[in-house]
Design a protein around this motif. Structure first.
Motif, PDB file in Angstrom:
ATOM      1  N   LEU A  24       0.829  -1.212   0.000  1.00 38.69           N
ATOM      2  CA  LEU A  24       0.000   0.000   0.000  1.00 38.69           C
ATOM      3  C   LEU A  24       0.859   1.257   0.000  1.00 38.69           C
ATOM      4  O   LEU A  24       1.663   1.467   0.914  1.00 38.69           O
ATOM      5  CB  LEU A  24      -0.901  -0.015   1.246  1.00 38.69           C
ATOM      6  CG  LEU A  24      -1.734   1.215   1.551  1.00 38.69           C
ATOM      7  CD1 LEU A  24      -2.742   1.501   0.441  1.00 38.69           C
ATOM      8  CD2 LEU A  24      -2.454   1.031   2.888  1.00 38.69           C
ATOM      9  N   ALA A  68      -5.191   2.160   5.905  1.00 42.11           N
ATOM     10  CA  ALA A  68      -4.645   1.163   6.839  1.00 42.11           C
ATOM     11  C   ALA A  68      -5.412   1.198   8.158  1.00 42.11           C
ATOM     12  O   ALA A  68      -5.722   0.146   8.736  1.00 42.11           O
ATOM     13  CB  ALA A  68      -3.159   1.422   7.077  1.00 42.11           C
ATOM     14  N   ARG A  69      -5.730   2.387   8.624  1.00 37.23           N
ATOM     15  CA  ARG A  69      -6.493   2.539   9.869  1.00 37.23           C
ATOM     16  C   ARG A  69      -7.860   1.850   9.731  1.00 37.23           C
ATOM     17  O   ARG A  69      -8.309   1.140  10.632  1.00 37.23           O
ATOM     18  CB  ARG A  69      -6.654   4.022  10.195  1.00 37.23           C
ATOM     19  CG  ARG A  69      -7.252   4.298  11.549  1.00 37.23           C
ATOM     20  CD  ARG A  69      -7.291   5.779  11.870  1.00 37.23           C
ATOM     21  NE  ARG A  69      -5.948   6.243  12.230  1.00 37.23           N
ATOM     22  CZ  ARG A  69      -5.266   7.193  11.575  1.00 37.23           C
ATOM     23  NH1 ARG A  69      -5.791   7.800  10.549  1.00 37.23           N
ATOM     24  NH2 ARG A  69      -4.067   7.553  11.971  1.00 37.23           N
ATOM     25  N   CYS A  96       3.200   4.769   9.828  1.00 41.27           N
ATOM     26  CA  CYS A  96       2.631   3.570   9.202  1.00 41.27           C
ATOM     27  C   CYS A  96       2.577   2.401  10.178  1.00 41.27           C
ATOM     28  O   CYS A  96       1.573   1.688  10.252  1.00 41.27           O
ATOM     29  CB  CYS A  96       3.427   3.199   7.951  1.00 41.27           C
ATOM     30  SG  CYS A  96       3.225   4.404   6.612  1.00 41.27           S
ATOM     31  N   LEU A 147       0.360  -6.296   5.716  1.00 47.01           N
ATOM     32  CA  LEU A 147       0.365  -4.986   5.080  1.00 47.01           C
ATOM     33  C   LEU A 147       1.761  -4.381   5.116  1.00 47.01           C
ATOM     34  O   LEU A 147       2.339  -4.200   6.190  1.00 47.01           O
ATOM     35  CB  LEU A 147      -0.624  -4.073   5.814  1.00 47.01           C
ATOM     36  CG  LEU A 147      -0.725  -2.627   5.381  1.00 47.01           C
ATOM     37  CD1 LEU A 147      -1.232  -2.521   3.947  1.00 47.01           C
ATOM     38  CD2 LEU A 147      -1.646  -1.857   6.330  1.00 47.01           C
ATOM     39  N   ARG A 159      -7.443  -1.992   9.796  1.00 53.19           N
ATOM     40  CA  ARG A 159      -7.148  -2.526  11.121  1.00 53.19           C
ATOM     41  C   ARG A 159      -8.346  -2.451  12.065  1.00 53.19           C
ATOM     42  O   ARG A 159      -8.394  -3.179  13.049  1.00 53.19           O
ATOM     43  CB  ARG A 159      -5.944  -1.808  11.738  1.00 53.19           C
ATOM     44  CG  ARG A 159      -4.635  -2.089  11.000  1.00 53.19           C
ATOM     45  CD  ARG A 159      -4.404  -3.583  10.840  1.00 53.19           C
ATOM     46  NE  ARG A 159      -3.093  -3.866  10.279  1.00 53.19           N
ATOM     47  CZ  ARG A 159      -2.848  -4.843   9.431  1.00 53.19           C
ATOM     48  NH1 ARG A 159      -3.815  -5.642   9.031  1.00 53.19           N
ATOM     49  NH2 ARG A 159      -1.643  -5.052   8.965  1.00 53.19           N
ATOM     50  N   ALA A 163       0.641  -1.144  10.105  1.00 54.20           N
ATOM     51  CA  ALA A 163       1.379  -1.795   9.014  1.00 54.20           C
ATOM     52  C   ALA A 163       2.350  -2.811   9.609  1.00 54.20           C
ATOM     53  O   ALA A 163       2.899  -2.602  10.691  1.00 54.20           O
ATOM     54  CB  ALA A 163       2.141  -0.766   8.190  1.00 54.20           C
ATOM     55  N   MET A 213       3.601  -0.915   3.823  1.00 52.22           N
ATOM     56  CA  MET A 213       3.315   0.418   3.298  1.00 52.22           C
ATOM     57  C   MET A 213       4.592   1.025   2.734  1.00 52.22           C
ATOM     58  O   MET A 213       5.693   0.745   3.226  1.00 52.22           O
ATOM     59  CB  MET A 213       2.711   1.296   4.393  1.00 52.22           C
ATOM     60  CG  MET A 213       1.359   0.752   4.856  1.00 52.22           C
ATOM     61  SD  MET A 213       0.540   1.770   6.090  1.00 52.22           S
ATOM     62  CE  MET A 213       0.031   3.163   5.077  1.00 52.22           C
TER      63      MET A 213
END
Length: 124
Positions: free
Chosen positions: A53, A66-67, A92, A80, A70, A97, A82
Protein backbone atom coordinates in the motif's frame (compact mmCIF):
# COMPACT_ATOMS: atom_id res chain seq x y z
CA UNK A 1 1.45 -19.14 -4.90
CA UNK A 2 0.95 -16.15 -2.57
CA UNK A 3 -1.31 -13.37 -3.82
CA UNK A 4 -0.09 -9.77 -3.52
CA UNK A 5 -2.47 -6.83 -3.92
CA UNK A 6 -0.83 -3.65 -5.19
CA UNK A 7 -2.54 -0.43 -4.06
CA UNK A 8 -0.56 2.14 -6.04
CA UNK A 9 -1.97 4.97 -8.16
CA UNK A 10 1.20 5.55 -10.21
CA UNK A 11 0.49 3.41 -13.28
CA UNK A 12 4.17 3.08 -14.25
CA UNK A 13 5.12 1.91 -10.76
CA UNK A 14 2.14 -0.44 -10.73
CA UNK A 15 3.20 -2.00 -14.02
CA UNK A 16 6.83 -2.42 -12.92
CA UNK A 17 5.84 -3.95 -9.58
CA UNK A 18 3.45 -6.35 -11.31
CA UNK A 19 6.19 -7.58 -13.65
CA UNK A 20 8.71 -7.92 -10.81
CA UNK A 21 6.36 -9.83 -8.53
CA UNK A 22 5.13 -12.15 -11.28
CA UNK A 23 8.77 -12.94 -12.13
CA UNK A 24 9.12 -13.98 -8.47
CA UNK A 25 6.11 -16.33 -8.85
CA UNK A 26 3.60 -14.22 -6.95
CA UNK A 27 0.02 -13.87 -8.09
CA UNK A 28 -0.62 -10.13 -8.45
CA UNK A 29 -3.87 -8.19 -8.33
CA UNK A 30 -4.83 -4.56 -7.86
CA UNK A 31 -8.07 -2.66 -7.35
CA UNK A 32 -9.60 -1.30 -10.55
CA UNK A 33 -10.98 1.76 -8.75
CA UNK A 34 -8.87 4.21 -6.71
CA UNK A 35 -11.64 5.26 -4.31
CA UNK A 36 -10.90 4.10 -0.73
CA UNK A 37 -14.24 2.32 -0.30
CA UNK A 38 -13.67 0.43 -3.56
CA UNK A 39 -10.15 -0.53 -2.49
CA UNK A 40 -11.52 -2.01 0.74
CA UNK A 41 -14.17 -3.92 -1.24
CA UNK A 42 -11.49 -5.28 -3.61
CA UNK A 43 -9.42 -6.45 -0.63
CA UNK A 44 -12.45 -8.32 0.74
CA UNK A 45 -13.17 -9.92 -2.64
CA UNK A 46 -9.57 -10.87 -3.55
CA UNK A 47 -8.35 -12.07 -0.11
CA UNK A 48 -4.67 -11.31 -0.83
CA UNK A 49 -1.92 -12.81 1.32
CA UNK A 50 -0.29 -9.38 1.48
CA UNK A 51 -1.13 -5.81 0.51
CA UNK A 52 1.53 -3.41 -0.74
CA UNK A 53 0.00 0.00 0.00
CA UNK A 54 1.34 3.38 -1.08
CA UNK A 55 0.85 6.10 1.54
CA UNK A 56 0.05 8.84 -0.98
CA UNK A 57 -2.91 7.85 -3.09
CA UNK A 58 -4.61 10.14 -5.59
CA UNK A 59 -8.03 9.82 -3.96
CA UNK A 60 -7.09 9.33 -0.33
CA UNK A 61 -4.54 8.52 2.31
CA UNK A 62 -2.93 5.11 2.60
CA UNK A 63 -2.56 5.76 6.33
CA UNK A 64 -6.30 6.30 6.67
CA UNK A 65 -6.94 3.19 4.54
CA UNK A 66 -4.65 1.16 6.84
CA UNK A 67 -6.49 2.54 9.87
CA UNK A 68 -9.82 1.43 8.36
CA UNK A 69 -8.41 -2.03 7.57
CA UNK A 70 -7.15 -2.53 11.12
CA UNK A 71 -10.53 -1.53 12.59
CA UNK A 72 -12.43 -3.94 10.30
CA UNK A 73 -12.80 -7.45 11.80
CA UNK A 74 -12.60 -9.05 8.33
CA UNK A 75 -9.43 -7.20 7.29
CA UNK A 76 -7.57 -6.53 10.55
CA UNK A 77 -5.21 -9.53 10.29
CA UNK A 78 -4.15 -9.07 6.65
CA UNK A 79 -0.44 -8.58 6.09
CA UNK A 80 0.36 -4.99 5.08
CA UNK A 81 3.54 -3.33 3.80
CA UNK A 82 3.31 0.42 3.30
CA UNK A 83 5.58 2.50 1.05
CA UNK A 84 6.28 6.20 0.65
CA UNK A 85 8.87 8.62 -0.69
CA UNK A 86 8.75 10.30 2.73
CA UNK A 87 10.04 8.58 5.85
CA UNK A 88 6.68 7.82 7.44
CA UNK A 89 7.72 4.51 8.97
CA UNK A 90 6.65 5.47 12.48
CA UNK A 91 3.20 6.67 11.34
CA UNK A 92 2.63 3.57 9.20
CA UNK A 93 3.65 1.13 11.91
CA UNK A 94 1.53 3.06 14.40
CA UNK A 95 -1.64 2.48 12.31
CA UNK A 96 -0.86 -1.22 12.03
CA UNK A 97 1.38 -1.79 9.01
CA UNK A 98 3.51 -4.93 9.35
CA UNK A 99 6.41 -3.23 7.56
CA UNK A 100 7.41 0.00 5.82
CA UNK A 101 9.65 0.51 2.80
CA UNK A 102 11.06 3.93 1.86
CA UNK A 103 10.95 4.77 -1.87
CA UNK A 104 12.99 4.44 -3.95
CA UNK A 105 13.84 0.91 -2.91
CA UNK A 106 15.74 -1.92 -4.50
CA UNK A 107 13.64 -4.76 -5.94
CA UNK A 108 15.57 -7.31 -3.85
CA UNK A 109 14.69 -5.42 -0.66
CA UNK A 110 11.00 -5.49 -1.57
CA UNK A 111 11.01 -9.22 -2.39
CA UNK A 112 12.86 -10.04 0.84
CA UNK A 113 10.42 -7.95 2.89
CA UNK A 114 7.39 -9.55 1.20
CA UNK A 115 8.70 -13.06 1.82
CA UNK A 116 9.55 -12.27 5.45
CA UNK A 117 6.17 -10.65 6.07
CA UNK A 118 4.22 -13.51 4.50
CA UNK A 119 6.43 -16.00 6.35
CA UNK A 120 5.68 -14.33 9.68
CA UNK A 121 1.96 -14.80 8.99
CA UNK A 122 2.44 -18.50 8.33
CA UNK A 123 4.47 -18.92 11.53
CA UNK A 124 2.16 -16.77 13.64
Amino acid sequence: MPKIMLVEDDRTMLSLLKILLEMESFEVCSPTDDRPEEILMAIRQQHPDLILLDVNLRLGSGIELARQMRSDPELKDMRLIMTSGLDLKHECLQVGADNFLLKPYMPDDLIKMIKNTIGSKQRG
